[in-house]
Design an enzyme around this catalytic site. Structure first.
Site, mmCIF file in Angstrom:
data_model
loop_
_atom_site.group_PDB
_atom_site.id
_atom_site.type_symbol
_atom_site.label_atom_id
_atom_site.label_comp_id
_atom_site.label_asym_id
_atom_site.label_seq_id
_atom_site.Cartn_x
_atom_site.Cartn_y
_atom_site.Cartn_z
ATOM 1 C CE1 TYR A 85 -4.061 1.987 0.386
ATOM 2 C CE2 TYR A 85 -2.522 3.463 1.500
ATOM 3 C CZ TYR A 85 -3.747 3.243 0.879
ATOM 4 O OH TYR A 85 -4.630 4.270 0.734
ATOM 5 C CG PHE A 137 -6.650 18.162 -24.458
ATOM 6 C CD1 PHE A 137 -6.762 17.719 -25.772
ATOM 7 C CD2 PHE A 137 -6.987 17.290 -23.442
ATOM 8 C CE1 PHE A 137 -7.200 16.428 -26.060
ATOM 9 C CE2 PHE A 137 -7.415 15.997 -23.719
ATOM 10 C CZ PHE A 137 -7.514 15.567 -25.033
ATOM 11 C CB THR A 138 -11.519 17.881 -24.278
ATOM 12 O OG1 THR A 138 -10.611 16.774 -24.203
ATOM 13 C CG2 THR A 138 -11.839 18.159 -25.745
ATOM 14 C CG ASP A 228 -0.709 18.111 -21.439
ATOM 15 O OD1 ASP A 228 -0.061 17.057 -21.421
ATOM 16 O OD2 ASP A 228 -1.923 18.156 -21.722
ATOM 17 C CE LYS A 271 -3.436 10.701 -24.474
ATOM 18 N NZ LYS A 271 -4.316 10.679 -23.283
ATOM 19 N NE ARG A 395 -10.980 15.451 -30.227
ATOM 20 C CZ ARG A 395 -10.943 15.202 -28.905
ATOM 21 N NH1 ARG A 395 -9.799 15.027 -28.270
ATOM 22 N NH2 ARG A 395 -12.039 15.121 -28.203
ATOM 23 C CG PHE A 461 -15.591 14.737 -26.971
ATOM 24 C CD1 PHE A 461 -15.421 15.818 -26.129
ATOM 25 C CD2 PHE A 461 -14.743 13.654 -26.828
ATOM 26 C CE1 PHE A 461 -14.426 15.821 -25.157
ATOM 27 C CE2 PHE A 461 -13.746 13.641 -25.866
ATOM 28 C CZ PHE A 461 -13.591 14.735 -25.022
HETATM 29 N N1 PM9 Z 1 -6.095 12.561 -24.709
HETATM 30 C C1 PM9 Z 1 -6.783 11.603 -26.738
HETATM 31 O O1 PM9 Z 1 -7.366 10.708 -27.334
HETATM 32 C C2 PM9 Z 1 -7.743 10.725 -24.541
HETATM 33 C C3 PM9 Z 1 -9.191 10.824 -24.871
HETATM 34 S S1 PM9 Z 1 -9.839 12.396 -25.362
HETATM 35 C C4 PM9 Z 1 -10.023 13.214 -23.847
HETATM 36 O O2 PM9 Z 1 -6.099 12.468 -27.325
HETATM 37 C C5 PM9 Z 1 -3.561 15.713 -23.492
HETATM 38 C C6 PM9 Z 1 -2.749 16.517 -24.436
HETATM 39 C C7 PM9 Z 1 -4.292 14.641 -23.930
HETATM 40 C C8 PM9 Z 1 -5.088 13.897 -23.005
HETATM 41 C C9 PM9 Z 1 -5.901 12.824 -23.419
HETATM 42 C C10 PM9 Z 1 -5.076 14.305 -21.648
HETATM 43 C C11 PM9 Z 1 -5.898 13.586 -20.624
HETATM 44 C C12 PM9 Z 1 -4.326 15.381 -21.275
HETATM 45 N N2 PM9 Z 1 -3.586 16.065 -22.203
HETATM 46 O O3 PM9 Z 1 -6.932 10.685 -21.062
HETATM 47 O O4 PM9 Z 1 -6.933 11.482 -18.733
HETATM 48 O O5 PM9 Z 1 -4.240 14.308 -25.221
HETATM 49 O O6 PM9 Z 1 -5.051 10.116 -19.517
HETATM 50 O O7 PM9 Z 1 -5.283 12.385 -20.328
HETATM 51 C C13 PM9 Z 1 -6.852 11.661 -25.295
HETATM 52 P P1 PM9 Z 1 -6.111 11.089 -19.901
#
Ligand code: PM9
Length: 469
Positions: A85, A137-138, A228, A271, A395, A461
């Site tokens: 843990y 970013f969303t 980021d 990623k 997008r 979306f």
């Molecule tokens: N990006 C993408 O497909 C995941 C689904 S769409 C919300 O591009 C950036 C630059 C991203 C991103 C996710 C996140 C969030 C932060 N910054 O999906 O929570 O491209 O791990 O990361 C998507 P998480």
């Protein structure tokens, strides 16, 4: 040519080909569906590719997030999970890898990127403040807004033009940033939210010079810069290729230098870092770290696991090291370019220059007869799936959401993203994809667009539903 030099097929024709620095050890069979099956699946999914079952998808280009193939080393690392843990040794391995490659002092693991965005937004934003960023970013913007901030886009104008060939379309416009400091006062700016290879702009990079200048300007005003770093490794390749003075520097060196122009950062490790789940937030400031470390135990888990298993952190540590290898990054971005160049050679409209992680088809030019209210990018994603079972992602206006007055935000970029997972698909998959896009392009005049029939409040979306017009 000496007899010891490699003789590739490409060389016989006066060119040198690249190839992936790995070979395939395990395969996952793909489903091939009929047009009738796809019509039923898409209708059931409300014409939203997020709502399809993956078993109904042939080539899945929805996202490069969490879809990488892990290496044999990473899988071996999973067996070394220390599922304590508190104080798991895998946490310390991750902390070391992040410090060595990103240079940040204090690490907080999170379950994925948005977990890190949530914590940073809660701690670093006072309600009523502004957060400038190089395009939204969303999830990032939503967390900033939920913490009470107003997001201000300070990316250069070129980023909003799909055809503009600026080599660093992710750059911050320093005049816009300075104007914000003057307009609202630097004490009302929570931090600068800087992103590498800007996702919504088409995977476009930020130059080293721009990062340096942004940091200097922010420091002049007593404001921090948080990065980021989700696709920062890919950004480093563009710097190596395009920016004077970096051609002989390794990706790892460039990454470390870039991060030194920021005060901390976060990452969706799903990623660049080649894992299926995970993220982190890391800062240099001790006081900020202590606040974040206190928050993480409320929302994610103890500060040495942050919602992850020990084995996940080990795979992330190993993936971090693999991700900065020059040959890996070249092959990864090379595959994206291969697809993009093929489509370009057929005059299919897309964001140029080709970005790091995806091809962004320009749905405005694809469907010139469809107004934005008919959701051209969503329509294109639906048509591509119907044609061949290839899944892509909208997008454009759907992703942008609504403003405070309840009106659609209307981004200039109306794009459909073909996102390439890392180490997953072959060149033949890229050929099949390109031919499918070409078929949809040839039939473009028949597209009628969609109408939205269900709209959730946040990040619409993901779950919105549509019907054909
Ligand atoms: N990006 C993408 O497909 C995941 C689904 S769409 C919300 O591009 C950036 C630059 C991203 C991103 C996710 C996140 C969030 C932060 N910054 O999906 O929570 O491209 O791990 O990361 C998507 P998480």
């Amino acid at each position: 040519m000496s007899e010891h030099e490699p003789r590739t097929t490409g060389q016989q024709f006066g060119r040198r080909s690249w190839a992936e620095p790995w070979k395939i050890k395990m395969v996952e069979p793909l489903a091939v569906t009929t047009r009738e099956q796809r019509e039923a699946a898409l209708e059931g999914a409300g014409y939203n590719t997020f709502l399809l079952r993956s078993e109904d998808v042939y080539i899945d280009l929805l996202t490069d997030s969490g879809t990488s193939a892990m290496s044999d080393r990473q899988w071996a690392g999973m067996m070394l999970g220390d599922e304590a843990y508190a104080g798991s040794r895998n946490f310390y391995a991750l902390e070391r890898a992040v410090f060595e490659h990103y240079g940040y002092q204090h690490l907080i693991p999170t379950h994925q990127g948005r977990g890190a965005e949530h914590l940073l937004s809660r701690v670093a934003i006072r309600p009523g403040q502004w957060v400038p960023g190089n395009m939204y970013f969303t999830t990032t913007r939503l967390h900033q807004e939920l913490a009470g901030a107003t997001f201000e886009d300070v990316i250069i104008d070129e980023a909003h033009d799909p055809a503009d060939l600026h080599p660093f379309k992710g750059n911050v416009d320093l005049a816009k940033l300075r104007a914000l400091f003057e307009r609202v006062g630097p004490e009302n700016v929570a931090y600068v939210s800087l992103a590498g290879t800007v996702n919504m702009a088409g995977g476009q990079p930020v130059s080293m010079a721009n990062a340096r200048d942004v940091h200097a300007l922010a420091q002049e005003h007593g404001v921090k810069v948080y990065l980021d770093a989700t696709r920062m490794v890919e950004n480093a390749l563009f710097i190596q290729e395009r920016e004077d003075g970096y051609a002989d520097r390794s990706i790892a060196e460039i990454l470390l230098e870039f991060c030194s122009h920021t005060d901390g950062g976060w990452i969706s490790a799903k990623k660049d870092s080649l894992v299926n789940i995970g993220g982190w937030l890391a800062v240099n400031d001790q006081e900020l770290f202590e606040e974040l470390r206190n928050q993480v135990v409320i929302f994610e888990g103890l500060h040495t696991y942050g919602g992850l298993a020990g084995r996940d952190m080990e795979a992330m540590a190993i993936g971090t090291r693999e991700s900065v290898q020059d040959e890996h990054v070249r092959a990864r971005v090379g595959q994206v370019r291969y697809l993009g160049e093929l489509l370009s050679s057929w005059d299919i409209p897309m964001v140029q220059p080709i970005g790091g992680h995806a091809i962004f088809l320009d749905a405005r030019r694809f469907y010139e007869h469809l107004p934005q209210d008919r959701f051209p990018a969503q329509t294109l994603a639906a048509e591509l799936y119907l044609d061949s079972g290839i899944r892509s992602m909208e997008r454009g206006i759907v992703s942008a959401g609504r403003d405070a007055a309840g009106e659609h935000k209307r981004p200039k970029l109306e794009l459909t993203r073909l996102t390439i997972p890392r180490r997953v698909y072959t060149q033949a998959h890229m050929d099949v994809t390109a031919e499918a896009v070409k078929a949809v392009w040839d039939a473009r005049e028949q597209a009628r667009g969609l109408t939205m029939t269900y709209e959730p409040k946040y990040l619409r979306f993901f779950q919105a539903r549509f019907e054909p017009l």
